[in-house]
Design an enzyme around this catalytic site. Sequence first.
Site, short mmCIF file in Angstrom:
data_model
loop_
_atom_site.label_atom_id
_atom_site.label_comp_id
_atom_site.label_asym_id
_atom_site.label_seq_id
_atom_site.Cartn_x
_atom_site.Cartn_y
_atom_site.Cartn_z
CG ASN A 7 -1.87 1.11 1.31
OD1 ASN A 7 -1.83 2.02 0.47
ND2 ASN A 7 -2.74 1.08 2.28
NE ARG A 88 -6.32 1.37 -0.07
CZ ARG A 88 -6.47 2.34 0.80
NH1 ARG A 88 -5.47 2.70 1.56
NH2 ARG A 88 -7.63 2.94 0.93
CG HIS A 177 -12.72 3.01 3.31
ND1 HIS A 177 -13.47 3.94 4.00
CD2 HIS A 177 -11.43 3.34 3.53
CE1 HIS A 177 -12.67 4.80 4.59
NE2 HIS A 177 -11.42 4.46 4.33
CG HIS A 203 -13.77 1.39 7.09
ND1 HIS A 203 -12.90 0.35 6.80
CD2 HIS A 203 -12.98 2.47 7.27
CE1 HIS A 203 -11.67 0.79 6.81
NE2 HIS A 203 -11.68 2.09 7.09
N GLY A 207 -10.28 7.88 8.07
CA GLY A 207 -11.23 7.99 6.96
C GLY A 207 -12.37 7.05 7.34
NE ARG A 236 -10.38 12.07 3.98
CZ ARG A 236 -10.30 10.78 3.71
NH1 ARG A 236 -11.37 10.11 3.31
NH2 ARG A 236 -9.15 10.16 3.80
NE ARG A 280 -5.97 6.20 19.89
CZ ARG A 280 -5.06 5.55 19.18
NH1 ARG A 280 -4.50 4.47 19.68
NH2 ARG A 280 -4.70 5.96 17.99
N GLY A 326 -10.24 1.44 12.93
CA GLY A 326 -9.72 1.97 14.19
C GLY A 326 -10.76 2.24 15.27
CB ILE A 327 -13.45 4.78 15.55
CG1 ILE A 327 -12.43 5.92 15.40
CG2 ILE A 327 -14.53 5.14 16.54
CD1 ILE A 327 -12.99 7.18 14.76
CG ASN A 330 -9.15 -0.55 18.42
OD1 ASN A 330 -8.92 -1.65 18.90
ND2 ASN A 330 -8.71 -0.18 17.23
CD GLU A 379 -8.49 -1.37 4.41
OE1 GLU A 379 -7.95 -1.12 5.50
OE2 GLU A 379 -8.90 -0.51 3.64
P1 ADP Z 1 -6.81 4.90 8.97
O1 ADP Z 1 -6.47 3.48 8.60
O2 ADP Z 1 -7.92 5.49 8.16
O3 ADP Z 1 -5.64 5.80 9.14
P2 ADP Z 1 -7.59 3.72 11.48
O4 ADP Z 1 -8.51 2.66 11.01
O5 ADP Z 1 -6.26 3.33 12.00
O6 ADP Z 1 -7.45 4.87 10.42
O7 ADP Z 1 -8.37 4.52 12.65
C1 ADP Z 1 -7.82 5.59 13.32
C2 ADP Z 1 -8.82 6.03 14.38
O8 ADP Z 1 -9.05 4.91 15.27
C3 ADP Z 1 -8.36 7.18 15.24
O9 ADP Z 1 -9.39 8.12 15.40
C4 ADP Z 1 -8.07 6.52 16.56
O10 ADP Z 1 -8.34 7.39 17.63
C5 ADP Z 1 -9.05 5.38 16.58
N1 ADP Z 1 -8.61 4.40 17.55
C6 ADP Z 1 -7.57 3.56 17.47
N2 ADP Z 1 -7.42 2.88 18.63
C7 ADP Z 1 -8.41 3.35 19.45
C8 ADP Z 1 -8.80 3.07 20.79
N3 ADP Z 1 -8.12 2.19 21.50
N4 ADP Z 1 -9.89 3.73 21.30
C9 ADP Z 1 -10.58 4.62 20.56
N5 ADP Z 1 -10.24 4.93 19.30
C10 ADP Z 1 -9.18 4.31 18.76
#
Ligand code: ADP
Length: 392
Positions: A7, A88, A177, A203, A207, A236, A280, A326-327, A330, A379
């Site tokens: 990627n 990708r 995505h 997702h 992004g 965004r 976070r 990410g969000i 997590n 991915e």
């Molecule tokens: P990208 O791949 O688009 O860069 P990610 O899928 O890694 O993004 O997501 C990033 C987001 O996920 C950030 O807003 C980050 O705060 C959130 N994130 C990652 N770990 C946690 C966590 N433990 N608690 C809350 N949010 C999290």
Amino acid sequence: MKIMSVNAGSSSLKFSLFEMSTETLIASGYFERVGMEGSFYTIKYNGEKIKEEVETENHTKAVEVMLDRLVSLNIIESLDEIDGVGHRVVHGADKYSKSVIITDKVMEDIRSYVELAPLHNPANILGIEAVKNALPNIPMVAVFDTAFHQTLSKKEYIYPVPYEWYTKHGVRKYGFHGASHCYVSKKITEVLGRNDLRVIVCHLGSGASISAIKEGKCIDTSMGFTPLAGIMMGTRSGDIDPSIITYIMEKEGMSAIEVMNDLNKKSGLLALSGVSNDCRDIEEAERSGNERAKLALDKFVDTVVNYVSQYYVKLGGLDCLCFTAGIGENGPDIREKICHKLECLGIHMDVSKNNFRGELREISKDGEDIKIYVVPTNEELMIAQDTKELIG
Ligand code: ADP
């Protein structure tokens, strides 16, 4: 069979190397600040994280270093072990509804889509060229972010704007995505053991996009002509009234490009919270009473709920709501807030099941018709799977 997924971003290059007989990740790596001062990489292998500062003046050099380290760190014995490389590629326009083996014609097409994805396709091209340079005889595959959304009907992808914008300039919804939405859709089909599912995939990363999927086919998605559209994201804006653009251009004496830059990089969670684009940090600020952090999170939740409810209707009901990225993976608090607002649709989360991060798990109440799942996306594996299938 070993397959690598790549990627390439404008100043970065990520790779994952898989053993495809077991679909296990052998090693992964991230080259940062490519083409800039202070470039470095991190490689994860065997539970260890190796970090090294090394000058990578361009993507070709980054690929050279990557391949060199794969051998010198004894991750593989020789480069001959790599059977294929999947890349990708962000934009495949309306021509590519599936991944393809990269040929000269495919490269020509990807180049011609630079106009549609000026921030992404040029970097993807650099990545492909760099790998081709280093491994000229290895088959390579392009996996397009837009491909999964090519099943949208014309009614869904057309915008109500002058029709020539579409016929002359390709102005339509493409969606992005795709590898993630496709991966999660396939995974949940496998987990629930049914092919007739109505699924909404959220997702939620920096992004973020939402897709409505019926029987494995995407019927609508929240991103549009570009990845700026849809729900609010880290930096965004997501959907806004387009008249704001010309209004701010006049008021602030800004060019269209400057305003677009603000909408892409200075909006979303970052703008509303005034704290960060990282969820976070914003959650921490909210806990300490920061009103704007609360506003940012409430607005984020709202835009997600708006799309989920819209897609619920479009799908004629729902079998499974999935959270990923990410969000989504997590962020238990955000998941809870979203699901709480969706209760009127019969979407019921069991809050006691929700307090975890990064695992595939069901979080709906027992016996509910509408299931809620957290499905970690992958991915990279999706790219490797498509590559394996195409190179046979
Ligand atoms: P990208 O791949 O688009 O860069 P990610 O899928 O890694 O993004 O997501 C990033 C987001 O996920 C950030 O807003 C980050 O705060 C959130 N994130 C990652 N770990 C946690 C966590 N433990 N608690 C809350 N949010 C999290």
